[in-house]
Design a protein around this motif. Structure first.
Motif, mmCIF file in Angstrom:
data_model
loop_
_atom_site.group_PDB
_atom_site.id
_atom_site.type_symbol
_atom_site.label_atom_id
_atom_site.label_comp_id
_atom_site.label_asym_id
_atom_site.label_seq_id
_atom_site.Cartn_x
_atom_site.Cartn_y
_atom_site.Cartn_z
ATOM 1 N N LYS A 29 0.819 -1.232 0.000
ATOM 2 C CA LYS A 29 0.000 0.000 0.000
ATOM 3 C C LYS A 29 0.849 1.277 0.000
ATOM 4 O O LYS A 29 0.363 2.350 0.312
ATOM 5 C CB LYS A 29 -0.964 0.034 1.198
ATOM 6 C CG LYS A 29 -1.832 -1.177 1.347
ATOM 7 C CD LYS A 29 -2.888 -1.239 0.284
ATOM 8 C CE LYS A 29 -3.863 -2.359 0.598
ATOM 9 N NZ LYS A 29 -4.076 -3.292 -0.428
ATOM 10 N N ILE A 30 2.112 1.148 -0.348
ATOM 11 C CA ILE A 30 2.993 2.307 -0.486
ATOM 12 C C ILE A 30 2.955 2.715 -1.958
ATOM 13 O O ILE A 30 2.990 1.848 -2.837
ATOM 14 C CB ILE A 30 4.430 1.957 -0.042
ATOM 15 C CG1 ILE A 30 4.424 1.619 1.454
ATOM 16 C CG2 ILE A 30 5.393 3.087 -0.335
ATOM 17 C CD1 ILE A 30 5.724 1.091 1.978
ATOM 18 N N PRO A 31 2.863 4.012 -2.248
ATOM 19 C CA PRO A 31 2.784 4.449 -3.658
ATOM 20 C C PRO A 31 3.956 3.905 -4.493
ATOM 21 O O PRO A 31 5.101 3.869 -4.030
ATOM 22 C CB PRO A 31 2.854 5.968 -3.558
ATOM 23 C CG PRO A 31 2.419 6.294 -2.177
ATOM 24 C CD PRO A 31 2.835 5.134 -1.323
ATOM 25 N N PHE A 32 3.619 3.491 -5.704
ATOM 26 C CA PHE A 32 4.623 2.905 -6.591
ATOM 27 C C PHE A 32 5.794 3.853 -6.825
ATOM 28 O O PHE A 32 6.946 3.412 -6.906
ATOM 29 C CB PHE A 32 3.977 2.514 -7.931
ATOM 30 C CG PHE A 32 4.952 1.907 -8.886
ATOM 31 C CD1 PHE A 32 5.405 0.617 -8.706
ATOM 32 C CD2 PHE A 32 5.441 2.636 -9.964
ATOM 33 C CE1 PHE A 32 6.326 0.051 -9.576
ATOM 34 C CE2 PHE A 32 6.353 2.081 -10.837
ATOM 35 C CZ PHE A 32 6.797 0.782 -10.649
ATOM 36 N N GLU A 33 5.535 5.136 -6.919
ATOM 37 C CA GLU A 33 6.602 6.110 -7.174
ATOM 38 C C GLU A 33 7.632 6.087 -6.046
ATOM 39 O O GLU A 33 8.834 6.218 -6.288
ATOM 40 C CB GLU A 33 6.022 7.524 -7.319
ATOM 41 C CG GLU A 33 5.160 7.725 -8.534
ATOM 42 C CD GLU A 33 3.753 7.142 -8.394
ATOM 43 O OE1 GLU A 33 3.300 6.901 -7.241
ATOM 44 O OE2 GLU A 33 3.115 6.900 -9.432
ATOM 45 N N GLU A 34 7.147 5.912 -4.824
ATOM 46 C CA GLU A 34 8.050 5.853 -3.686
ATOM 47 C C GLU A 34 8.882 4.569 -3.721
ATOM 48 O O GLU A 34 10.088 4.582 -3.472
ATOM 49 C CB GLU A 34 7.231 5.918 -2.393
ATOM 50 C CG GLU A 34 7.980 6.544 -1.259
ATOM 51 C CD GLU A 34 7.045 6.904 -0.110
ATOM 52 O OE1 GLU A 34 7.532 6.867 1.014
ATOM 53 O OE2 GLU A 34 5.864 7.221 -0.346
#
Length: 80
Positions: A29-34
């Motif tokens: 659930k962490i943004p892909f960009e991060e």
């Protein structure tokens, strides 16, 4: 580092590797960009530490650093 990135194709291949490995951590659930940014940090670490004379191929070597960096960042984030 010149040994690792001889041309533009190598750079694109390494970005594809980072994205493929980051995709495996999307369920956190962490943004892909991060995740991708953390993977690129791991790639930079691999480039800095790589020594061709050791006999290892770069891509598997870099993959380990990319995955480790993403895992460590996720772990640090969940501890906060």
């Amino acid at each position: 580092m010149a040994y690792i990135e001889k041309n533009e194709t190598d750079k694109k291949t390494l970005v594809i590797l980072v994205r493929a490995l980051a995709r495996k951590f999307v369920e956190t659930k962490i943004p892909f960009e991060e995740l991708e940014a953390w993977g690129k940090d791991g790639l930079e670490e691999a480039k800095r530490r790589y020594e061709p004379s050791c006999g290892f191929k770069f891509v598997p070597y870099a993959a380990w650093y990319i995955k480790q960096n993403i895992k460590n960042q996720i772990e640090n984030r969940t501890e906060e």
